[in-house]
Write a protein that holds these residues in place. Sequence first.
Motif, PDB file in Angstrom:
ATOM      1  N   GLU A  17       0.809  -1.220  -0.131  1.00  0.00           N
ATOM      2  CA  GLU A  17      -0.107   0.004   0.000  1.00  0.00           C
ATOM      3  C   GLU A  17       0.730   1.375  -0.045  1.00  0.00           C
ATOM      4  N   PHE A  18       0.311   2.427  -0.353  1.00  0.00           N
ATOM      5  CA  PHE A  18       0.684   3.736  -0.421  1.00  0.00           C
ATOM      6  C   PHE A  18       2.184   3.806  -1.232  1.00  0.00           C
ATOM      7  N   GLY A  19       3.087   4.435  -1.085  1.00  0.00           N
ATOM      8  CA  GLY A  19       3.991   4.529  -1.953  1.00  0.00           C
ATOM      9  C   GLY A  19       4.021   5.736  -3.031  1.00  0.00           C
ATOM     10  N   ASN A  20       5.250   6.299  -3.536  1.00  0.00           N
ATOM     11  CA  ASN A  20       5.197   7.496  -4.332  1.00  0.00           C
ATOM     12  C   ASN A  20       5.080   7.037  -5.751  1.00  0.00           C
ATOM     13  N   PRO A  21       4.079   7.456  -6.456  1.00  0.00           N
ATOM     14  CA  PRO A  21       4.112   7.120  -8.164  1.00  0.00           C
ATOM     15  C   PRO A  21       5.330   7.501  -8.715  1.00  0.00           C
ATOM     16  N   LEU A  22       5.897   7.003  -9.740  1.00  0.00           N
ATOM     17  CA  LEU A  22       7.069   7.276 -10.464  1.00  0.00           C
ATOM     18  C   LEU A  22       6.763   6.903 -11.850  1.00  0.00           C
ATOM     19  N   GLY A  23       7.031   7.683 -12.831  1.00  0.00           N
ATOM     20  CA  GLY A  23       7.067   7.216 -14.035  1.00  0.00           C
ATOM     21  C   GLY A  23       8.287   6.776 -14.636  1.00  0.00           C
ATOM     22  N   VAL A  24       8.476   5.811 -15.195  1.00  0.00           N
ATOM     23  CA  VAL A  24      10.044   5.396 -15.750  1.00  0.00           C
ATOM     24  C   VAL A  24       9.775   5.093 -17.368  1.00  0.00           C
ATOM     25  N   VAL A  25      10.767   5.713 -18.122  1.00  0.00           N
ATOM     26  CA  VAL A  25      10.608   5.994 -19.402  1.00  0.00           C
ATOM     27  C   VAL A  25      12.176   5.480 -20.140  1.00  0.00           C
ATOM     28  N   ASP A  26      11.834   4.610 -21.068  1.00  0.00           N
ATOM     29  CA  ASP A  26      13.268   4.500 -21.846  1.00  0.00           C
ATOM     30  C   ASP A  26      13.674   5.717 -22.592  1.00  0.00           C
ATOM     31  N   ALA A  27      14.910   6.447 -22.024  1.00  0.00           N
ATOM     32  CA  ALA A  27      15.432   7.469 -22.515  1.00  0.00           C
ATOM     33  C   ALA A  27      15.577   7.588 -24.046  1.00  0.00           C
ATOM     34  N   ALA A  28      15.714   6.345 -24.664  1.00  0.00           N
ATOM     35  CA  ALA A  28      15.884   6.443 -26.166  1.00  0.00           C
ATOM     36  C   ALA A  28      14.608   6.743 -27.137  1.00  0.00           C
ATOM     37  N   ALA A  29      13.379   6.608 -26.216  1.00  0.00           N
ATOM     38  CA  ALA A  29      11.946   6.874 -26.815  1.00  0.00           C
ATOM     39  C   ALA A  29      11.652   8.176 -26.771  1.00  0.00           C
ATOM     40  N   VAL A  30      12.484   9.202 -26.012  1.00  0.00           N
ATOM     41  CA  VAL A  30      12.232  10.776 -25.877  1.00  0.00           C
ATOM     42  C   VAL A  30      13.143  11.529 -26.082  1.00  0.00           C
ATOM     43  N   ASP A  31      13.219  12.393 -27.073  1.00  0.00           N
ATOM     44  CA  ASP A  31      14.421  13.285 -27.465  1.00  0.00           C
ATOM     45  C   ASP A  31      14.438  14.046 -25.894  1.00  0.00           C
ATOM     46  N   PRO A  32      15.876  14.402 -25.666  1.00  0.00           N
ATOM     47  CA  PRO A  32      16.058  15.244 -24.532  1.00  0.00           C
ATOM     48  C   PRO A  32      15.467  16.504 -24.543  1.00  0.00           C
ATOM     49  N   ALA A  33      15.230  17.208 -25.489  1.00  0.00           N
ATOM     50  CA  ALA A  33      14.500  18.431 -25.325  1.00  0.00           C
ATOM     51  C   ALA A  33      13.024  18.326 -24.789  1.00  0.00           C
ATOM     52  N   ASP A  34      12.701  17.186 -25.173  1.00  0.00           N
ATOM     53  CA  ASP A  34      11.070  16.812 -24.793  1.00  0.00           C
ATOM     54  C   ASP A  34      10.871  16.286 -23.501  1.00  0.00           C
ATOM     55  N   ARG A  35      11.965  15.883 -22.843  1.00  0.00           N
ATOM     56  CA  ARG A  35      11.766  15.268 -21.473  1.00  0.00           C
ATOM     57  C   ARG A  35      10.929  16.055 -20.450  1.00  0.00           C
ATOM     58  N   GLN A  36      11.508  17.244 -20.189  1.00  0.00           N
ATOM     59  CA  GLN A  36      10.741  18.310 -19.138  1.00  0.00           C
ATOM     60  C   GLN A  36       9.172  18.361 -19.652  1.00  0.00           C
ATOM     61  N   ARG A  37       8.735  18.333 -20.804  1.00  0.00           N
ATOM     62  CA  ARG A  37       7.628  18.588 -21.133  1.00  0.00           C
ATOM     63  C   ARG A  37       6.958  17.235 -20.983  1.00  0.00           C
ATOM     64  N   LEU A  38       7.279  16.027 -21.332  1.00  0.00           N
ATOM     65  CA  LEU A  38       6.536  14.775 -20.959  1.00  0.00           C
ATOM     66  C   LEU A  38       6.415  14.808 -19.226  1.00  0.00           C
ATOM     67  N   ALA A  39       7.525  15.101 -18.663  1.00  0.00           N
ATOM     68  CA  ALA A  39       7.493  14.903 -16.885  1.00  0.00           C
ATOM     69  C   ALA A  39       6.327  15.890 -16.644  1.00  0.00           C
ATOM     70  N   THR A  40       6.173  17.035 -17.228  1.00  0.00           N
ATOM     71  CA  THR A  40       5.111  18.108 -16.602  1.00  0.00           C
ATOM     72  C   THR A  40       3.830  17.378 -16.978  1.00  0.00           C
ATOM     73  N   GLU A  41       3.722  16.716 -18.134  1.00  0.00           N
ATOM     74  CA  GLU A  41       2.353  16.358 -18.795  1.00  0.00           C
ATOM     75  C   GLU A  41       1.965  15.080 -17.884  1.00  0.00           C
ATOM     76  N   LEU A  42       2.863  14.230 -17.357  1.00  0.00           N
ATOM     77  CA  LEU A  42       2.502  13.052 -16.623  1.00  0.00           C
ATOM     78  C   LEU A  42       2.314  13.541 -15.133  1.00  0.00           C
ATOM     79  N   GLY A  43       2.792  14.527 -14.554  1.00  0.00           N
ATOM     80  CA  GLY A  43       2.438  15.225 -13.426  1.00  0.00           C
ATOM     81  C   GLY A  43       3.031  14.323 -12.143  1.00  0.00           C
ATOM     82  N   TYR A  44       3.686  13.435 -12.270  1.00  0.00           N
ATOM     83  CA  TYR A  44       4.373  12.683 -11.133  1.00  0.00           C
ATOM     84  C   TYR A  44       5.392  13.579 -10.414  1.00  0.00           C
ATOM     85  N   SER A  45       5.651  13.302  -9.149  1.00  0.00           N
ATOM     86  CA  SER A  45       6.337  14.059  -8.426  1.00  0.00           C
ATOM     87  C   SER A  45       7.911  13.783  -9.014  1.00  0.00           C
TER      88      SER A  45
END
Length: 229
Positions: A17-45
Amino acid sequence: MAVEVSVLRVFTSPEGEFGNPLGVVDAAAVDPADRQRLATELGYSETIFIDIPEPGATTARAHIFTPATELPFAGHPTVGAAWWLRDRGTPVRTLSVPAGLVQVEYTEDGLTAVSARAEWAPEFAIYELDSVAEVRDADPSDYPGDTGHYVWAWTSAADGALRSRVFAPHVGIVEDEATGAAAVRMTDYLSRDLHITQGKGSEIHTWWDPQGWVKIAGRVTRDSDTVVE
């Protein structure tokens, strides 16, 4: 482009139970310039982007983002990433993050542990309150500003057990359910091993090394795999 995101919960209770949600992504799937945008969209801490290691490799490189900024180090993403790599069949001994090289351990009792330098963790304003009830009733709006806030009280000082909450609006996190970096700072601040219950019931175990290292460990579970366009 569609991006697959594994959603974990890090530092769960023994019952999962409980725990802190985390998004995990293969870095090869996202251009470095787009990582902040995706993290913001996902909204996890935090969301962590991992360069998948080759089979047999002992280290993996990773970058960590909150909804507002990139972090040089964070605890729950590195614990979660280490667990995720082992779960997919590519366990590692170290994770390379911008702050430095994080040591990884997998314990026989189901914990995933990482060791980090205390100075890698950001500074937190620390408030020792008189009771667990005061911690539970703390209002995040009372803790604004440009730093993180760690409010806590002992549940058993003799056993190194405490209850805490963390507020970090300066990096886009009103309240963090379980904060490994804050646990690193708190362990170094108190100079002792701790069993931390944070947020609604997440559990973090820590071990203090007087040479400046802190080991943090917890349980991880996978919630889902999702695809973001």
